[in-house]
Design an enzyme around this catalytic site. Structure first.
Site, short mmCIF file in Angstrom:
data_model
loop_
_atom_site.label_atom_id
_atom_site.label_comp_id
_atom_site.label_asym_id
_atom_site.label_seq_id
_atom_site.Cartn_x
_atom_site.Cartn_y
_atom_site.Cartn_z
CB SER A 246 -0.90 0.00 1.23
OG SER A 246 -0.13 0.27 2.38
CE LYS A 247 -3.35 4.83 -1.69
NZ LYS A 247 -3.74 3.57 -2.24
NE ARG A 248 0.39 0.61 6.08
CZ ARG A 248 1.16 -0.43 6.35
NH1 ARG A 248 2.33 -0.25 6.90
NH2 ARG A 248 0.76 -1.65 6.08
#
Length: 470
Positions: A246-248
């Site tokens: 994910s963006k993390r």
RNA sequence: GGCCCCUUAGUCUAGCGGUCAGGACGUCGGCCUCUCACGUCGAAGACAUGGGUUCAAUUCCCGUAGGGGUCACCA
């Protein structure tokens, strides 16, 4: 086996992410390998989250990667339309047939009622399951209703997955699920099945977050009396913490890598090798990939996205670019960074040096900066190399260079050796201060090359400026 | 929690009953050298665990643990 008809069916709720790109890639490779057809279908039945911008972003990402589709948006085809919201009559017709044959039924339960039941089940720590309230009610078309599919209560559905082998799902874990909303928009499992059937898809390859949907879909194929396609479920791509990517975890959209200065063939190469292998080979051209790809070599285990490896792969392909390709690729990035680069001899010479040292176009920009913009002196480098001791050395190099009419590699080499030799110094003692004076830092291409690329006049100016600081 | 799937070094993987368990990224060290990079030589580093089956298990079967997925009128 008949030529494969495969598809990539994204829902347009965001950009094309790494995982989706790999799914698309594997489908595309399989189609190209066997002269099959790669269909692109937009699953936009979630009207709240689907946007045209997302559709455009996904098409954009696929095009950049070079994954062209034979049927789908923009190219048409014999099985269109290729957007689910434009296929509503088709789903309706199939649902009606199921209704008529008693394989599905109208359900009048409201969302609120269902939510209440769900909450109650949760409070009792029970697994919620639709109780079948409407399963035996007489059909009253005048009442607002959804269509539910009758799932067998006992037994199990088994299918053979091309990457995971036999997968069995007990029917007891399934329930009569909604296949068509009251407004005629289908739900995922139904829409996908009807489309795959009508688009004559014979191999469904997708992320393995869909394995649990597959039994329901098989049941639907059977109820509809259609042949069941083959299935291949690709393991997820995870972040370094083993959580779903994910963006993390940093950039996850394909176009972000384009903007970061990655080569599409490198992204494709890396993605292909994440979850698939061909002996010990690491580097593949697209053509080699098409030739070698096979489901049997697709691994069953989730893979962790490794940015370091991808950057290495990118470097390999960057180094193999022709001079023209390299210049053409680098220029837009240089310009975007505000550097006044032109496709001229200077750029070509610089790039020749940088292709071994920079792994992405972004790194090329960073390393090219001091050749197109004023020197930004690194304070530490200045302190260490531009002290009083450096002054006579810089001066000697400066004077020697000034005396050269047309500096060349051999002449510069003689000059530097002479300056160092006269003082019985190692070459580095001269080269480093000059390097700092010319580039602002301690790492750069060979010092003679730096002088040549900057040119005599600019080199003299930078030397003078540095001498003034000593 | 139910169900499904997965398990070779930090990471991607080769292996498809008998191998000194191979390659790649990364890491560390040597060489090359005006710095960096490239190149090159080398090093450390893995079969999750317990039972079976077998003359022989990393490889086949079962359990355990761990990880992931999924349980919607999302896809």
């Amino acid at each position: 086996m008949s030529p494969p008809r495969v598809r990539f069916a994204p829902s347009p709720t965001g950009y094309l992410h790494i995982g989706g790109a790999r799914t698309a890639l594997f489908n595309w490779l399989w189609a190209r390998r066997h002269g099959g057809t790669f269909v692109l279908r937009i699953e936009d039945t979630d009207r709240d989250r689907s946007t045209q911008e997302a559709v455009d972003a996904i098409l954009d990402g696929l095009r950049w990667l070079g994954l062209d589709w034979d049927e789908g948006p923009g190219v048409g085809g014999a099985h269109g339309p290729y957007r689910q919201t434009e296929r509503l009559e088709i789903y309706r017709a199939h649902a009606d047939r199921l209704l008529q044959e008693g394989k599905a039924y109208a359900c009048y339960c409201t969302r609120e009622e269902l939510d209440g039941l769900r909450k109650a089940a949760e409070a009792e720590k029970r697994q919620f399951r639709y109780p079948g309230t409407c399963r035996h009610l007489p059909h009253d078309p005048s009442r607002r209703h959804v269509v539910r599919f009758k799932v067998p209560e006992t037994g199990a559905t088994v299918f053979e997955d091309l990457v995971k082998g036999a997968i069995s799902t007990p029917h007891a874990t399934l329930q009569d699920e909604v296949i068509l909303r009251a407004d005629g928009v289908p739900l995922y499992n139904f829409g996908a099945v009807v489309d795959d059937v009508t688009m004559e898809i014979n191999l469904v390859a997708r992320g393995d977050d869909h394995v649990n949907n597959t039994a329901r879909q098989v049941l639907l194929y059977e109820a509809l009396g259609y042949p069941v396609p083959a299935f291949a479920h690709l393991p997820m791509i995870l972040g370094a913490d083993k959580a779903r990517l994910s963006k993390r975890h940093g950039a996850t959209s394909v176009t972000a890598y384009r903007d970061l200065g990655y080569l599409p063939q490198a992204v494709v190469n890396y993605l292909a090798r994440l979850g698939w292998s061909h002996g010990d080979q690491e580097l593949f051209t697209i053509a080699e990939l098409v030739q070698a790809f096979d489901w049997r070599q697709v691994g069953a285990t989730a893979g962790i996205f490794n940015p370091e490896k991808m950057i290495w792969v990118n470097h390999q392909w960057l180094r193999r670019l022709s001079d023209d390709e390299l210049a053409r690729g680098a220029l837009p990035h240089l310009r975007a960074a505000g550097l006044p680069a032109e496709d001229d001899a200077k750029l070509r010479a610089l790039l020749q040096q940088l292709r071994e040292r920079a792994r992405t176009f972004a790194e090329i920009v960073a390393q090219a900066r001091c050749f197109y913009a004023p020197v930004e002196l690194d304070p530490k480098a200045r302190e260490k190399f531009l002290g009083p001791a450096a002054r006579p050395l810089l001066q000697a190099v400066r004077d020697g260079l000034a005396a050269m009419e047309a500096p060349d590699l051999a002449g510069l080499e003689r000059l530097f050796h002479a300056v160092a030799g006269a003082r019985e110094l190692a070459l580095g003692k001269v080269a480093q201060p000059v390097r700092v004076a010319l580039t602002g830092g301690t790492a750069s291409p060979g010092i003679y090359e730096v002088v040549l690329i900057l040119g005599r006049a600019e080199s003299l100016a930078r030397l003078d400026a540095a001498i003034a600081l000593t």
